[in-house]
Design a protein around this motif. Sequence first.
Motif, PDB file in Angstrom:
ATOM      1  N   THR A   1     -52.719 -36.191  -3.844  1.00 20.14           N
ATOM      2  CA  THR A   1     -53.259 -37.538  -3.711  1.00 20.14           C
ATOM      3  C   THR A   1     -52.103 -38.289  -3.973  1.00 20.14           C
ATOM      4  N   GLU A   2     -51.709 -37.705  -5.686  1.00 26.72           N
ATOM      5  CA  GLU A   2     -50.470 -38.939  -5.948  1.00 26.72           C
ATOM      6  C   GLU A   2     -49.346 -38.405  -5.481  1.00 26.72           C
ATOM      7  N   GLY A   3     -48.620 -37.318  -5.067  1.00 21.78           N
ATOM      8  CA  GLY A   3     -47.446 -37.551  -4.552  1.00 21.78           C
ATOM      9  C   GLY A   3     -46.827 -37.060  -5.790  1.00 21.78           C
ATOM     10  N   ARG A   4     -47.248 -36.137  -6.991  1.00 20.99           N
ATOM     11  CA  ARG A   4     -46.856 -36.671  -8.250  1.00 20.99           C
ATOM     12  C   ARG A   4     -46.921 -34.356  -8.262  1.00 20.99           C
ATOM     13  N   ALA A   5     -45.757 -33.648  -9.234  1.00 18.00           N
ATOM     14  CA  ALA A   5     -45.561 -32.818  -9.665  1.00 18.00           C
ATOM     15  C   ALA A   5     -46.782 -32.117 -10.361  1.00 18.00           C
ATOM     16  N   VAL A   6     -47.446 -30.998 -10.128  1.00 19.98           N
ATOM     17  CA  VAL A   6     -48.168 -30.086 -10.881  1.00 19.98           C
ATOM     18  C   VAL A   6     -47.706 -29.439 -10.954  1.00 19.98           C
ATOM     19  N   LEU A   7     -47.660 -29.267 -12.507  1.00 20.27           N
ATOM     20  CA  LEU A   7     -47.007 -27.798 -13.516  1.00 20.27           C
ATOM     21  C   LEU A   7     -48.129 -26.832 -13.845  1.00 20.27           C
ATOM     22  N   VAL A   8     -47.717 -26.108 -13.818  1.00 19.33           N
ATOM     23  CA  VAL A   8     -48.822 -24.664 -14.501  1.00 19.33           C
ATOM     24  C   VAL A   8     -48.430 -23.493 -14.699  1.00 19.33           C
ATOM     25  N   VAL A   9     -47.592 -23.220 -16.504  1.00 17.95           N
ATOM     26  CA  VAL A   9     -47.259 -22.634 -16.481  1.00 17.95           C
ATOM     27  C   VAL A   9     -47.842 -21.189 -16.563  1.00 17.95           C
ATOM     28  N   ALA A  10     -47.856 -20.419 -16.395  1.00 23.16           N
ATOM     29  CA  ALA A  10     -48.317 -18.767 -15.873  1.00 23.16           C
ATOM     30  C   ALA A  10     -48.151 -17.950 -16.775  1.00 23.16           C
ATOM     31  N   SER A  11     -49.029 -16.967 -17.546  1.00 23.87           N
ATOM     32  CA  SER A  11     -48.264 -15.664 -17.630  1.00 23.87           C
ATOM     33  C   SER A  11     -47.439 -14.631 -16.201  1.00 23.87           C
ATOM     34  N   GLY A  12     -46.538 -13.941 -16.819  1.00 27.58           N
ATOM     35  CA  GLY A  12     -45.565 -14.124 -14.960  1.00 27.58           C
ATOM     36  C   GLY A  12     -46.143 -11.954 -15.193  1.00 27.58           C
ATOM     37  N   ASP A  13     -47.622 -12.290 -15.093  1.00 29.52           N
ATOM     38  CA  ASP A  13     -48.023 -11.178 -15.200  1.00 29.52           C
ATOM     39  C   ASP A  13     -49.111 -12.031 -13.893  1.00 29.52           C
TER      40      ASP A  13
ATOM     41  N   VAL B   1     -27.172 -12.677 -17.349  1.00 34.93           N
ATOM     42  CA  VAL B   1     -28.049 -12.723 -15.972  1.00 34.93           C
ATOM     43  C   VAL B   1     -28.608 -13.720 -15.439  1.00 34.93           C
ATOM     44  N   ALA B   2     -28.706 -13.785 -14.288  1.00 35.23           N
ATOM     45  CA  ALA B   2     -29.974 -15.034 -14.072  1.00 35.23           C
ATOM     46  C   ALA B   2     -31.659 -14.179 -13.785  1.00 35.23           C
ATOM     47  N   ALA B   3     -32.413 -14.814 -14.678  1.00 37.28           N
ATOM     48  CA  ALA B   3     -33.666 -14.337 -14.317  1.00 37.28           C
ATOM     49  C   ALA B   3     -34.631 -15.309 -13.776  1.00 37.28           C
ATOM     50  N   ARG B   4     -34.270 -15.760 -12.455  1.00 34.41           N
ATOM     51  CA  ARG B   4     -35.120 -16.552 -11.541  1.00 34.41           C
ATOM     52  C   ARG B   4     -36.422 -15.843 -11.381  1.00 34.41           C
ATOM     53  N   THR B   5     -36.658 -14.907 -11.500  1.00 32.93           N
ATOM     54  CA  THR B   5     -38.230 -13.946 -11.644  1.00 32.93           C
ATOM     55  C   THR B   5     -38.978 -13.454 -12.687  1.00 32.93           C
ATOM     56  N   ALA B   6     -40.208 -13.691 -13.166  1.00 34.65           N
ATOM     57  CA  ALA B   6     -40.327 -13.147 -13.973  1.00 34.65           C
ATOM     58  C   ALA B   6     -40.315 -11.941 -14.666  1.00 34.65           C
ATOM     59  N   GLN B   7     -40.399 -10.901 -13.761  1.00 32.14           N
ATOM     60  CA  GLN B   7     -39.309  -9.595 -14.095  1.00 32.14           C
ATOM     61  C   GLN B   7     -38.481 -10.019 -13.679  1.00 32.14           C
ATOM     62  N   GLU B   8     -37.492 -10.335 -13.616  1.00 31.54           N
ATOM     63  CA  GLU B   8     -35.864  -9.973 -14.390  1.00 31.54           C
ATOM     64  C   GLU B   8     -35.353 -11.040 -15.068  1.00 31.54           C
ATOM     65  N   ALA B   9     -36.624 -11.859 -15.929  1.00 36.78           N
ATOM     66  CA  ALA B   9     -36.365 -12.106 -16.886  1.00 36.78           C
ATOM     67  C   ALA B   9     -37.077 -11.381 -18.209  1.00 36.78           C
ATOM     68  N   ALA B  10     -38.382 -10.407 -18.051  1.00 37.61           N
ATOM     69  CA  ALA B  10     -38.384  -9.392 -18.614  1.00 37.61           C
ATOM     70  C   ALA B  10     -37.633  -8.359 -18.579  1.00 37.61           C
ATOM     71  N   ASP B  11     -36.662  -7.985 -17.888  1.00 37.84           N
ATOM     72  CA  ASP B  11     -36.316  -6.888 -17.630  1.00 37.84           C
ATOM     73  C   ASP B  11     -34.474  -7.554 -19.364  1.00 37.84           C
ATOM     74  N   ALA B  12     -34.379  -8.893 -18.770  1.00 38.37           N
ATOM     75  CA  ALA B  12     -33.538  -9.029 -19.700  1.00 38.37           C
ATOM     76  C   ALA B  12     -33.645  -9.102 -20.776  1.00 38.37           C
ATOM     77  N   LEU B  13     -34.658  -9.852 -21.255  1.00 33.95           N
ATOM     78  CA  LEU B  13     -35.200  -9.458 -22.158  1.00 33.95           C
ATOM     79  C   LEU B  13     -35.796  -8.286 -23.335  1.00 33.95           C
ATOM     80  N   GLY B  14     -36.319  -7.413 -22.277  1.00 35.83           N
ATOM     81  CA  GLY B  14     -37.051  -6.395 -23.403  1.00 35.83           C
ATOM     82  C   GLY B  14     -38.583  -6.604 -23.679  1.00 35.83           C
ATOM     83  N   VAL B  15     -39.116  -7.769 -22.984  1.00 33.51           N
ATOM     84  CA  VAL B  15     -40.668  -7.517 -22.901  1.00 33.51           C
ATOM     85  C   VAL B  15     -41.151  -7.450 -22.162  1.00 33.51           C
ATOM     86  N   THR B  16     -42.707  -7.424 -21.553  1.00 32.49           N
ATOM     87  CA  THR B  16     -43.653  -6.886 -21.233  1.00 32.49           C
ATOM     88  C   THR B  16     -43.443  -8.643 -19.649  1.00 32.49           C
TER      89      THR B  16
END
Length: 164
Positions: free
Chosen positions: A62-74, A33-48
């Motif tokens: 200022t730079e026009g570049r991507a800034v990636l923030v890797v954050a906890s799903g909750d 199944v697709a897990a496009r959201t944190a909740q969908e991923a958690a449900d598919a994996l059986g984790v919080t």
Amino acid sequence: MDEQLQQRPEGFIRVAQALAAQGHPHAPRYLEVAARTAQEAADALGVTVGQIAKSVIFKSRTEGRAVLVVASGDRRVDEKKVSALVGPVGRADADFVKAQTGFSIGGVSPVAHANPPLTLIDRELFRFDEIWAAAGHPNGVFKLSPQQLTALTGAPVADVVQQP
């Protein structure tokens, strides 16, 4: 490359190859199944939902570049905290995300980007021993620890989320 991997989407293959090249012990999993959201991923994996390391892309004003923030799903990323650390950022649209990362929204991995982003890791992920991140496609995920995430990305850990 094994035959099963060859049949997967390009972004998933790119992440699998990057993880293997860095000696990561866990190959990505392709979910039924697709897990496009944190909740969908958690449900598919059986984790919080907090164990899902969601990738949020901003655009540096200022730079026009991507800034990636890797954050906890909750947790919700605090744009003002991110801006205080890296300079002004704004929301990124789907076309910008795809052009910069090579991934579609819902499958943005913390590794194997088309153009390496400026990356920050949410300190709240360290509440967990095991976390799961997207693997280049909405159906792809991989397991890791927060410490492995910092090693794979070389990114600093920061306070980048709103308080619950």
